[in-house]
Structure formats: structure tokens, C-alpha cells
Design an enzyme around this catalytic site. Structure first.
Site, short mmCIF file in Angstrom:
data_model
loop_
_atom_site.label_atom_id
_atom_site.label_comp_id
_atom_site.label_asym_id
_atom_site.label_seq_id
_atom_site.Cartn_x
_atom_site.Cartn_y
_atom_site.Cartn_z
N CYS A 134 0.83 -1.21 0.00
CA CYS A 134 0.00 0.00 0.00
C CYS A 134 0.86 1.26 0.00
CB CYS A 134 -0.93 -0.01 1.22
SG CYS A 134 -2.01 1.41 1.28
N CYS A 137 -0.57 4.10 2.11
CA CYS A 137 -0.40 3.94 3.55
C CYS A 137 1.05 4.16 3.98
CB CYS A 137 -0.77 2.53 4.00
SG CYS A 137 -2.07 1.76 3.10
N ASP A 138 1.98 3.62 3.23
CA ASP A 138 3.35 3.52 3.73
C ASP A 138 4.37 4.39 3.00
OD1 ASP A 138 2.50 1.62 5.57
OD2 ASP A 138 2.70 -0.01 4.13
#
Ligand code: NAP
Length: 319
Positions: A134, A137-138
Site C-alpha cells: 500500500c 499507507c506507507d
């Protein structure tokens, strides 16, 4: 054996939203969650693109809030896996987990999809320690670093572009010398000076010491192996829908996604679906929430329209 008006299979954003709507419509609702509330969002630390949270929210916090909201209207949650369903005789439907059998007038399937893994050494060990599925997200954690992206489809290219906001260099590792991604995305990537392609190449191993520090790459044409230093490995090689329990019960497309119509109806009357189990395109928490809501509203309407002809659940259990 437990009977209920609605069983929802899956506890991600689609299922949690469906539960809110069916429970609030005064229908007894049991949600079979799996082992992790929130589904894929449970592995997301920072959800910046879910509306209503100007400072972002963590995936687990968002899922817990959605669950609490559904529980306020009486939805019940079970942490178990669906192993078998029987939709062949129509409503009421049978849904089995290893520990219980549920009988329901209507079923909403929101069991999602899982990102594909490479299946190479180091992938599991370094998950969340340099290996990610992701970018949204990261990506932030890779500011100023060199990273690799694996895959040659739209997801890999789109996420590679996104990751250049943070990383100094993004190397796309692709197993062929031709991309699957759309021409439009290809030309955007080719004009991005931070992105570099490594063709005909696969990742053989992810290495590190506490967190990722290198990958072993293999050129599939020459067989040559190289050790490539990197701190981040983002994997975008497609998703697999979690449709195993529904094979032979519900209509699936060639990739295993549930086929639904615009009212979120599957091919079995009384069984509805929403979220990533039936959506291979959008795959966002916000779109799954909308689809879970639509599936629940359709289920509520269907139950209301068919109230007179549905077999009473008491009889279904004794029969
Ligand atoms: P995808 O189109 O199936 O592409 C997967 C990529 O991963 C392919 O390049 C494939 O290589 C590679 N791959 C698969 N298994 C691999 C393995 N074991 N090792 C190494 N590489 C592997 O998946 P996607 O990119 O997630 O897209 C899914 C769908 O969503 C598509 O319909 C796509 O168009 C859509 N989508 C659209 C957008 C957009 O329009 N902006 C954005 C994201 C996704 P090969 O090419 O050799 O098979």
C-alpha cells in the site's frame, strides 16, 4: 445453529457499513468478520483519503468506529471464517463456520480481495518492515530513500508515480519487457525522471537485518542474478478475490470476482454483494463503504418486498 434476518460475510468497510444499514432497519444482523476487523484497512496506519477526517485516521481506529456505530443499532460480530455456504435452495440461506451454522433470510457478501504475494523468501519476514502492498499507507515512511515497485500493470505504475512524492528514486521491476498498464499511465511514468525500469526481471529474495536492505534480482532472459540495495519493496502484482467459499454457489467472472448487477444483486435472489469481492477497479475504503451501503439498502428492500413469502426462520431451523 443461529438464525438471523441478515448474515454479512466480511468485516471490512463494505461489511461494516452494510451492518449499520441493516441493523438500523431493525433487522437482526450477524457479521462474520474473519480474524481481523477492517479487512485490508486493518493493515493501514494512516488513512488520509477517507472523508470526514481532516487529520487522517488509522485503519484500525476507522474500523473500530464503524463497528461501534453498527453495534449501537444491534449488529452482532463474530470472529470466525466462513468455510461453506448453501445458497442452492434459496432463502433461508445456510452459512457455516468451523464452530457454528447460521440461517439467514438474506446474505450480503463483502469478503473482499487480498493483494497477491510474490511468494519469495523474506517477503513475510519483512512485511511492514520495508515490504508493503500500500503506497498510500506507507509511502511517507520512505522519504529520501530508494525503493522498488514490483509489477507492470496500472496499479504498479500509478503507485510508482505516487511514491515519487517521497522516494528519491523508484525502480519498477517487471518480469517482461512490455507493460500491461494503459498507454496514458505509461507516458506519465516515462516522463517522470525519478522512475526507472528494470525489465525482464523478477525478485528472488528480499533481504535485511530487522528491515529491508536489499533484494536479489534475476534477469529471466539471461539468468543473471544481482544484489540490489533498497530499503522499500512495494508489491503491486494484482489481487485475488476471496471467493473460494462461493465457487459453485454464486456466479463469478473469469478472475473469481462475484458478478453483481447495479442493485448489488448476485445471481441468487436474496444474496447481495459489495466492496472488493465484486470490484476490481476502485478498491478504496470510500467506494467500498458506498457499495456496502447500496447492498444493504437492496437487501432491506428485497426482504420487505418478499416478507409474505419467506419461510419463517423457526421452520427453516427445524426443517
Ligand atoms: P494487473 O493488471 O493484473 O497487473 C498485474 C501486474 O503484475 C502485471 O504486470 C503482471 O505481469 C505482474 N505480475 C503478476 N504476478 C506476478 C508475479 N508473481 N511476479 C511478478 N509480476 C507479476 O493488476 P493491477 O495493476 O492491480 O490492476 C488490476 C485492475 O485494476 C486492472 O483492470 C487495472 O486496469 C485496474 N486499475 C486501473 C487503474 C487506473 O485506471 N488508474 C489503477 C489501478 C488499477 P504481466 O504483465 O507479465 O502479466
Amino acid at each position: 445453529m443461529q438464525k438471523t434476518r441478515v448474515v454479512i460475510i466480511g468485516g471490512g468497510p463494505a461489511g461494516l457499513t452494510a451492518a449499520l444499514y441493516t441493523a438500523r432497519a431493525q433487522l437482526s444482523t450477524i457479521v462474520i468478520v474473519g480474524d481481523k476487523l477492517g479487512g485490508q484497512i486493518s493493515t493501514t496506519n494512516d488513512v488520509d483519503n477517507y472523508p470526514g477526517f481532516p487529520d487522517g485516521v488509522t485503519g484500525p481506529d476507522l474500523a473500530a468506529a464503524m463497528k461501534a456505530q453498527a453495534e449501537r443499532f444491534g449488529a452482532q460480530f463474530v470472529y470466525d471464517f466462513v468455510t461453506e455456504v448453501d445458497f442452492t435452495k434459496g432463502s433461508p440461506f445456510r452459512v457455516k463456520t468451523p464452530s457454528e451454522e447460521y440461517i439467514a433470510d438474506a446474505v450480503i457478501v463483502t469478503i473482499g480481495a487480498s493483494p497477491r504475494h510474490l511468494g519469495v523468501p523474506g517477503e513475510d519476514e519483512f512485511t511492514a518492515r520495508g515490504v508493503s502492498w500500500c503506497a498510500t499507507c506507507d509511502g511517507f515512511f520512505f522519504r529520501g530513500k530508494e525503493i522498488i515497485v514490483v509489477g507492470g500493470g496500472d496499479s504498479a505504475l500509478q503507485e510508482a508515480i505516487f511514491l515519487t512524492k517521497f522516494a528519491t528514486k523508484v525502480n519498477i521491476i517487471h518480469r517482461r519487457d512490455e507493460l500491461r498498464a494503459s498507454v496514458a499511465l505509461q507516458s506519465r511514468v516515462r516522463s517522470n525522471l525519478k522512475i526507472n525500469f528494470v525489465w525482464d526481471t523478477v525478485v528472488e529474495e528480499i533481504k535485511g537485518n530487522g528491515s529491508v536492505n536489499a533484494v536479489t534480482l534475476k534477469n529471466v532472459k539471461t539468468g543473471e542474478r544481482t544484489e540490489y540495495p533498497t530499503q522499500g519493496v512495494f508489491i503491486f502484482i494484482g489481487h485475488d478475490p476471496n471467493s473460494q467459499p462461493f465457487k459453485g454457489q454464486l456466479a463469478l467472472d473469469d478472475d473469481g470476482y462475484l458478478l453483481i448487477d447495479s442493485l448489488m444483486r448476485t445471481n441468487v435472489e436474496g444474496v447481495f454483494a459489495g466492496g472488493e469481492i465484486a470490484d476490481k477497479l476502485w478498491r478504496q475504503a470510500a467506494t467500498s463503504v458506498g457499495q456496502g451501503c447500496a447492498a444493504a439498502l437492496s437487501a432491506v428492500d428485497w426482504l420487505q418486498e418478499n416478507e409474505a413469502t419467506l419461510q419463517p426462520l423457526e421452520e427453516a431451523v427445524s426443517g
